[in-house]
Motif scaffolding. Structure first.
Motif, PDB file in Angstrom:
ATOM      1  N   ARG A   6       0.836  -1.211   0.000  1.00  0.00           N
ATOM      2  CA  ARG A   6       0.000   0.000   0.000  1.00  0.00           C
ATOM      3  C   ARG A   6       0.870   1.260   0.000  1.00  0.00           C
ATOM      4  NH1 ARG A   6      -2.838  -2.658   4.435  1.00  0.00           N
ATOM      5  NH2 ARG A   6      -4.464  -3.915   3.500  1.00  0.00           N
ATOM      6  N   ALA A   7       1.926   1.258   0.794  1.00  0.00           N
ATOM      7  CA  ALA A   7       2.828   2.429   0.858  1.00  0.00           C
ATOM      8  C   ALA A   7       3.501   2.659  -0.499  1.00  0.00           C
ATOM      9  CB  ALA A   7       3.870   2.234   1.951  1.00  0.00           C
ATOM     10  N   ARG A  18       0.958   4.110  -2.891  1.00  0.00           N
ATOM     11  CA  ARG A  18       0.757   5.561  -2.653  1.00  0.00           C
ATOM     12  C   ARG A  18       1.896   6.373  -3.279  1.00  0.00           C
ATOM     13  NH1 ARG A  18      -1.485   3.677   2.145  1.00  0.00           N
ATOM     14  NH2 ARG A  18       0.486   3.743   3.275  1.00  0.00           N
ATOM     15  N   LYS A  19       3.125   5.917  -3.093  1.00  0.00           N
ATOM     16  CA  LYS A  19       4.276   6.605  -3.701  1.00  0.00           C
ATOM     17  C   LYS A  19       4.140   6.636  -5.216  1.00  0.00           C
ATOM     18  CE  LYS A  19       7.693   5.305  -0.221  1.00  0.00           C
ATOM     19  NZ  LYS A  19       8.901   4.485  -0.009  1.00  0.00           N
ATOM     20  N   ILE A  75       1.502   9.184  -6.224  1.00  0.00           N
ATOM     21  CA  ILE A  75       1.988  10.570  -6.064  1.00  0.00           C
ATOM     22  C   ILE A  75       2.971  10.924  -7.176  1.00  0.00           C
ATOM     23  CG2 ILE A  75       3.410  12.071  -4.607  1.00  0.00           C
ATOM     24  CD1 ILE A  75       2.078  10.638  -2.176  1.00  0.00           C
TER      25      ILE A  75
END
Length: 162
Positions: free
Chosen positions: A128-129, A132-133, A136
């Motif tokens: 998930r992290a 997200r990166k 972005i």
């Protein structure tokens, strides 16, 4: 003395520049006036020459300033294009790196699933992290990316939304 071709003798009277037939006191005044006229003509010529020089210097300075302004504009435009290319290059590099990190996180989950083990909560958090990166950095591509890449990304998002 007679001429060799039989023409009559030429008169022996000397005529001055001013037209007087003999040298006399008027010659001195005539030379003074001629000197005064020459001085005035010299001053007028110097004045006209000075004005022409000043005008030429002004026009030359204006042309030089215009050329310098154009050169600065071209240089500024060139530097801006270079800066945009560098930003685009960095954004693309960051996108590739983020995709690589996300792919590794997803592969770790897939390896566990293929082995019959459920993914751990830390594996899911990691994926998930990384996602997200990736999102972005993908957004940065809309700002810096080449138009073809941005339009392709927009088309991909639109097709998934349907």
């Amino acid at each position: 003395m007679p001429s060799s071709e039989g023409a009559p003798d030429a008169p022996s009277t000397v005529v001055s520049v001013t037209g007087s037939a003999a040298y006399g006191k008027n010659d001195h005044i005539d030379h003074g006036i001629a000197t005064a006229f020459a001085a005035v003509a010299g001053l007028v010529g110097a004045g006209v020459g000075g004005l022409a020089t000043a005008y030429g210097a002004r026009v030359g300075a204006e042309k030089t300033m215009e050329a310098a302004r154009i050169q600065v504009e071209h240089q500024s435009s060139s530097e801006h294009r270079h800066w945009v290319r560098e930003q685009r290059k960095q954004a693309c590099s960051d996108l590739v790196d983020a995709y690589g990190s996300f792919a590794i996180a997803v592969n770790n989950i897939m390896d566990k699933v293929n082995e019959g083990d459920p993914p751990s909560e830390s594996d899911l958090d990691s994926a998930r992290a990384e996602l997200r990166k990736l999102i972005i950095i993908g957004g940065r591509m809309q700002l810096w990316g080449p138009d073809e890449l941005v339009s392709h990304g927009t088309a991909q998002r639109s097709s998934r939304a349907v």
